[in-house]
Design a protein around this motif. Structure first.
Motif, PDB file in Angstrom:
ATOM      1  N   ARG A 313       0.854  -1.193   0.000  1.00 43.78           N
ATOM      2  CA  ARG A 313       0.000   0.000   0.000  1.00 43.78           C
ATOM      3  C   ARG A 313       0.889   1.243   0.000  1.00 43.78           C
ATOM      4  NH1 ARG A 313      -2.479  -3.667   3.088  1.00 43.78           N
ATOM      5  NH2 ARG A 313      -1.642  -2.900   5.068  1.00 43.78           N
ATOM      6  N   LYS A 314       1.548   1.448  -1.136  1.00 46.20           N
ATOM      7  CA  LYS A 314       2.518   2.526  -1.248  1.00 46.20           C
ATOM      8  C   LYS A 314       1.883   3.904  -1.111  1.00 46.20           C
ATOM      9  CE  LYS A 314       5.801   0.016  -4.155  1.00 46.20           C
ATOM     10  NZ  LYS A 314       6.583   0.014  -5.439  1.00 46.20           N
ATOM     11  N   ASN A 315       0.588   4.001  -1.371  1.00 49.47           N
ATOM     12  CA  ASN A 315      -0.080   5.301  -1.338  1.00 49.47           C
ATOM     13  C   ASN A 315      -0.728   5.604   0.012  1.00 49.47           C
ATOM     14  OD1 ASN A 315       0.621   5.861  -4.027  1.00 49.47           O
ATOM     15  ND2 ASN A 315      -1.147   4.710  -4.788  1.00 49.47           N
ATOM     16  N   GLU A 316      -0.339   4.852   1.027  1.00 51.11           N
ATOM     17  CA  GLU A 316      -0.739   5.150   2.401  1.00 51.11           C
ATOM     18  C   GLU A 316       0.549   5.421   3.203  1.00 51.11           C
ATOM     19  OE1 GLU A 316      -4.702   2.267   2.312  1.00 51.11           O
ATOM     20  OE2 GLU A 316      -3.152   1.946   3.833  1.00 51.11           O
ATOM     21  N   TYR A 317       0.532   6.460   4.027  1.00 50.16           N
ATOM     22  CA  TYR A 317       1.773   6.963   4.595  1.00 50.16           C
ATOM     23  C   TYR A 317       1.709   7.113   6.111  1.00 50.16           C
ATOM     24  CZ  TYR A 317       2.288   8.130  -0.308  1.00 50.16           C
ATOM     25  OH  TYR A 317       2.347   8.051  -1.673  1.00 50.16           O
ATOM     26  N   ILE A 318       2.778   6.684   6.758  1.00 48.56           N
ATOM     27  CA  ILE A 318       2.998   6.948   8.187  1.00 48.56           C
ATOM     28  C   ILE A 318       4.147   7.942   8.269  1.00 48.56           C
ATOM     29  CG2 ILE A 318       3.743   5.965  10.382  1.00 48.56           C
ATOM     30  CD1 ILE A 318       2.505   3.276   9.207  1.00 48.56           C
ATOM     31  N   ILE A 319       3.940   9.005   9.019  1.00 52.99           N
ATOM     32  CA  ILE A 319       4.973  10.034   9.166  1.00 52.99           C
ATOM     33  C   ILE A 319       5.634   9.924  10.541  1.00 52.99           C
ATOM     34  CG2 ILE A 319       5.434  12.513   9.305  1.00 52.99           C
ATOM     35  CD1 ILE A 319       3.123  12.980   7.387  1.00 52.99           C
ATOM     36  N   TYR A 320       6.944   9.897  10.537  1.00 55.29           N
ATOM     37  CA  TYR A 320       7.726  10.147  11.747  1.00 55.29           C
ATOM     38  C   TYR A 320       8.284  11.562  11.615  1.00 55.29           C
ATOM     39  CZ  TYR A 320       7.932   5.248  13.363  1.00 55.29           C
ATOM     40  OH  TYR A 320       7.635   3.987  13.836  1.00 55.29           O
ATOM     41  N   SER A 321       8.072  12.404  12.616  1.00 54.42           N
ATOM     42  CA  SER A 321       8.513  13.797  12.517  1.00 54.42           C
ATOM     43  C   SER A 321       9.376  14.199  13.707  1.00 54.42           C
ATOM     44  CB  SER A 321       7.308  14.737  12.407  1.00 54.42           C
ATOM     45  OG  SER A 321       6.478  14.648  13.558  1.00 54.42           O
ATOM     46  N   ALA A 322      10.265  15.154  13.441  1.00 54.70           N
ATOM     47  CA  ALA A 322      11.090  15.786  14.481  1.00 54.70           C
ATOM     48  C   ALA A 322      11.606  17.090  13.899  1.00 54.70           C
ATOM     49  CB  ALA A 322      12.253  14.881  14.888  1.00 54.70           C
ATOM     50  N   HIS A 323      11.601  18.153  14.683  1.00 52.13           N
ATOM     51  CA  HIS A 323      12.102  19.418  14.140  1.00 52.13           C
ATOM     52  C   HIS A 323      13.614  19.489  14.270  1.00 52.13           C
ATOM     53  CE1 HIS A 323      12.965  21.843  17.864  1.00 52.13           C
ATOM     54  NE2 HIS A 323      12.039  21.079  18.423  1.00 52.13           N
ATOM     55  N   TRP A 324      14.244  19.973  13.180  1.00 51.49           N
ATOM     56  CA  TRP A 324      15.709  20.052  13.179  1.00 51.49           C
ATOM     57  C   TRP A 324      16.225  21.379  13.701  1.00 51.49           C
ATOM     58  CZ3 TRP A 324      17.479  24.213  10.628  1.00 51.49           C
ATOM     59  CH2 TRP A 324      16.795  24.685   9.501  1.00 51.49           C
ATOM     60  N   ASP A 325      15.382  22.398  13.753  1.00 52.90           N
ATOM     61  CA  ASP A 325      15.856  23.743  14.065  1.00 52.90           C
ATOM     62  C   ASP A 325      15.983  23.978  15.562  1.00 52.90           C
ATOM     63  OD1 ASP A 325      12.894  23.702  14.213  1.00 52.90           O
ATOM     64  OD2 ASP A 325      13.143  25.802  14.771  1.00 52.90           O
ATOM     65  N   HIS A 326      16.813  24.965  15.898  1.00 52.03           N
ATOM     66  CA  HIS A 326      16.846  25.491  17.261  1.00 52.03           C
ATOM     67  C   HIS A 326      16.974  27.016  17.177  1.00 52.03           C
ATOM     68  CE1 HIS A 326      16.761  24.945  21.509  1.00 52.03           C
ATOM     69  NE2 HIS A 326      17.912  25.546  21.704  1.00 52.03           N
ATOM     70  N   LEU A 327      17.595  27.658  18.148  1.00 55.27           N
ATOM     71  CA  LEU A 327      17.503  29.106  18.291  1.00 55.27           C
ATOM     72  C   LEU A 327      18.698  29.882  17.751  1.00 55.27           C
ATOM     73  CD1 LEU A 327      16.035  29.181  21.910  1.00 55.27           C
ATOM     74  CD2 LEU A 327      14.788  29.367  19.746  1.00 55.27           C
ATOM     75  N   GLY A 328      19.716  29.170  17.271  1.00 56.22           N
ATOM     76  CA  GLY A 328      20.837  29.850  16.649  1.00 56.22           C
ATOM     77  C   GLY A 328      21.754  30.544  17.633  1.00 56.22           C
ATOM     78  N   ILE A 329      22.255  31.711  17.249  1.00 54.52           N
ATOM     79  CA  ILE A 329      23.135  32.522  18.087  1.00 54.52           C
ATOM     80  C   ILE A 329      22.315  33.670  18.654  1.00 54.52           C
ATOM     81  CG2 ILE A 329      25.179  34.003  18.122  1.00 54.52           C
ATOM     82  CD1 ILE A 329      26.322  32.293  15.863  1.00 54.52           C
ATOM     83  N   GLY A 330      22.375  33.839  19.977  1.00 56.01           N
ATOM     84  CA  GLY A 330      21.538  34.845  20.617  1.00 56.01           C
ATOM     85  C   GLY A 330      22.252  35.546  21.751  1.00 56.01           C
ATOM     86  N   GLU A 331      21.483  36.039  22.676  1.00 58.78           N
ATOM     87  CA  GLU A 331      22.028  36.778  23.812  1.00 58.78           C
ATOM     88  C   GLU A 331      22.980  35.886  24.608  1.00 58.78           C
ATOM     89  OE1 GLU A 331      20.299  39.587  27.440  1.00 58.78           O
ATOM     90  OE2 GLU A 331      19.076  37.942  26.677  1.00 58.78           O
ATOM     91  N   ALA A 332      24.174  36.402  24.882  1.00 59.80           N
ATOM     92  CA  ALA A 332      25.176  35.625  25.607  1.00 59.80           C
ATOM     93  C   ALA A 332      24.765  35.433  27.060  1.00 59.80           C
ATOM     94  CB  ALA A 332      26.535  36.303  25.540  1.00 59.80           C
ATOM     95  N   VAL A 333      24.976  34.223  27.553  1.00 60.50           N
ATOM     96  CA  VAL A 333      24.744  33.903  28.957  1.00 60.50           C
ATOM     97  C   VAL A 333      26.024  33.273  29.490  1.00 60.50           C
ATOM     98  CG1 VAL A 333      23.347  32.625  30.616  1.00 60.50           C
ATOM     99  CG2 VAL A 333      22.297  33.470  28.496  1.00 60.50           C
TER     100      VAL A 333
END
Length: 546
Positions: A313-333
């Motif tokens: 059933r190639k036309n049926e899909y299960i998605i595994y998701s995860a976001h790759w992004d984060h906050l980058g360079i910001g205020e120094a701590v």
């Protein structure tokens, strides 16, 4: 900061998990299951969370390096491009860097209050303009800023806020009263999310909106707000350049709000009054003035999509998701300005890669197709998943489920596994069976009033009707006392979350991460070999969408 990509670290982490045991009793071949291991997870996290990737913010060199790395890894695993001939899906965004021209000035009959940017307030705009401003805008306290007919609640009833600045509280009435909203289960509704409050203020025609921060109902401290708003903000591009939004959107500290009420001659007990049915908005008799200079830049970020075609059933899909992004360079701590995002969410992307590896090693290919989707812009408001839901690569009606990963377990194996939004869909039943094979059981999130179900990418899949499973770490350590897991989770939230100190740590016990990813593998394998579609359960607000 040390570069943690070295073999010594991999060996240390692998040793920590080598004796973790295997309570998995799935009939799936052991080669596929064992492909999910601690050394491989550690390697991917270490690369993605290294200083070289500069915090993986969209539109930066960190995005370029992340896309290159993920494309390379998916090719090595043997997957096909998920978007026709490409591993990438373009996501048009706009970046806005807003800088206040001065203090937020609040003027009343008895004096003026000047609030300092970042320390006492934050503000930005979604409008794609060089400058936005409110000038002597009348201020109104509008309770929670909610219009919810199904709960018989309307903070804007008989209220005209066009051109005015509304001040509202975070969360919803159910946080304070178990008889209101979903207070019986202390579960935040979407009406409690800050994103909703900004949207509703715009619908009401407000020129500005300021949310009063409070640690418990927000479920995070002011440093999280500060760090998030001190950087350029991203949004999806729109036809009207977001001119339909309020000119100014922002937050006030609790102390600043009390000073505001004092200047207005309104007791701060008005916030308690707003928690009860029948509350009427209170004009404050003061005005707000603030101008923001904006630098805007339109560009394209990317979701990363890799496909394992199904055998039947190639036309049926299960998605595994995860976001790759984060906050980058910001205020120094404490001298560090790179927000590495090791757990949030290099860990989830590492889990995604390990799942792809495991599925590729199955002796028999899954009957349904599996889409491995690394999403952009989650930290900016779930933007990559919002774009995918509106522009799906594969039809929504043919998508069986989304299984989402965001901040994986770093403190060892647990007796249980948390399901955020437990009770929403049939996916809970699949999860319960997979957990049982590992000798574990499911629990709901400990703090549903935090609105966690609305705070990661699975939410946008749910909004279009796709059943979504969002697991969190377990709460009962297998090897330690009852406080081990919650103490580690609390320490992460307090000392590392959305800060430059979310870094790879050799002391992590990755055995729990391994077991949790194997658990998700079992759920996906079962779904991939069935012919039925899981459904939303009765009482779910998403049931009508399927």
């Amino acid at each position: 900061m040390k570069n943690l990509r070295n073999l010594l670290l991999f060996s240390t982490l692998a040793a920590a998990a080598c004796n973790s045991g295997n309570r998995q009793t799935s009939a799936e071949d052991s080669t596929a299951i064992k492909a999910i291991d601690s050394a491989a997870l550690a390697q991917d996290i270490s690369v993605l969370a290294s200083d070289e990737f500069q915090g993986r913010k969209p539109f930066t060199i960190g995005e370029d390096k992340t896309l290159e790395y993920l494309t390379k890894r998916f090719k090595e695993i043997g997957l096909q491009p998920g978007n026709d001939t490409s591993f990438l899906q373009e996501v048009p965004m706009v970046e806005i860097r807003s800088v206040p021209e001065g203090d937020l000035r609040i003027a009343g009959k008895t004096g003026e209050l000047k609030l300092t940017y970042l320390d006492q307030y934050v503000a930005g705009t979604k409008r794609v303009q060089d400058r936005v401003a409110i000038d002597k805008s009348e201020m109104v306290f509008a309770g929670f800023g909610i219009v919810a007919p199904e709960y018989n609640w309307n903070d804007y009833a008989n209220l005209d806020v066009k051109g005015k600045t509304v001040v509202v509280m975070v969360n919803d009435p159910g946080f304070y009263d178990s008889t209101l909203f979903k207070g019986k289960t202390r579960t935040m509704t979407y009406y409690g999310r800050w994103t909703y409050k900004f949207e509703e203020a715009a619908r009401q025609g407000a020129a500005g909106i300021l949310i009063i921060h409070d640690v418990l109902p927000a479920s995070y401290g002011w440093p999280v707000v500060r760090s998030g708003w001190s950087k350029p903000k991203l949004d999806l591009q729109t036809a009207d350049n977001n001119m339909s939004r309020a000119a100014i959107e922002g937050w006030l500290t609790q102390e600043s709000a009390k000073k505001l009420f004092q200047l207005a001659g309104v007791p701060d007990s008005v916030m308690d009054q707003a928690k009860h049915p029948g509350f009427k908005a209170v004009p404050l008799g003061v005005t707000a003035s603030l101008a923001l200079k904006n630098k805007t830049r339109k560009s394209v970020s990317h979701n990363v999509a890799a496909l394992l075609p199904g055998s039947e059933r190639k036309n049926e899909y299960i998605i595994y998701s995860a976001h790759w992004d984060h906050l980058g360079i910001g205020e120094a701590v404490r001298g560090d300005s790179i927000y590495n995002g090791a757990l949030d969410n290099a860990s989830g992307v590492a889990g995604l890669l390990q799942l792809a590896t495991a599925f590729s090693k199955l002796k028999e290919a899954p009957k349904r197709s599996i889409l491995f989707l690394a999403l952009t812009g989650e930290e900016q408001g779930l933007l990559g998943s919002e774009y995918y839901a509106a522009h799906p690569i594969f039809p929504v009606k043919s998508t069986v489920a989304d299984i989402n990963m965001d901040v994986l377990n770093f403190f060892g194996r647990t007796k249980d596994i948390t399901i955020i939004g437990k009770g929403q869909s049939d996916l809970d039943d699949y999860a319960a069976k997979a957990a049982e094979k590992q000798g574990r059981y499911l629990v709901p999130e400990a703090n549903p009033s935090g609105g966690w179900f609305f705070r990661s990418d699975h939410f946008n899949f749910a909004k279009v009707g796709i059943p979504a499973l969002y697991p969190g770490s377990g709460t009962k350590s297998l090897a330690h006392d009852s406080l081990w897991a919650p103490d580690h989770a609390a320490a992460y939230g307090r000392d590392h979350y959305h800060s430059p100190f979310d870094q790879m740590d050799p002391s992590w016990e990755l055995s729990g991460m391994v077991e949790d990813v194997r658990f998700l593998f079992d759920v996906g394998v079962t779904l991939s070999n069935e012919d039925k579609f899981p459904q939303w359960k009765e009482g779910s607000e998403f049931k009508s969408k399927r």
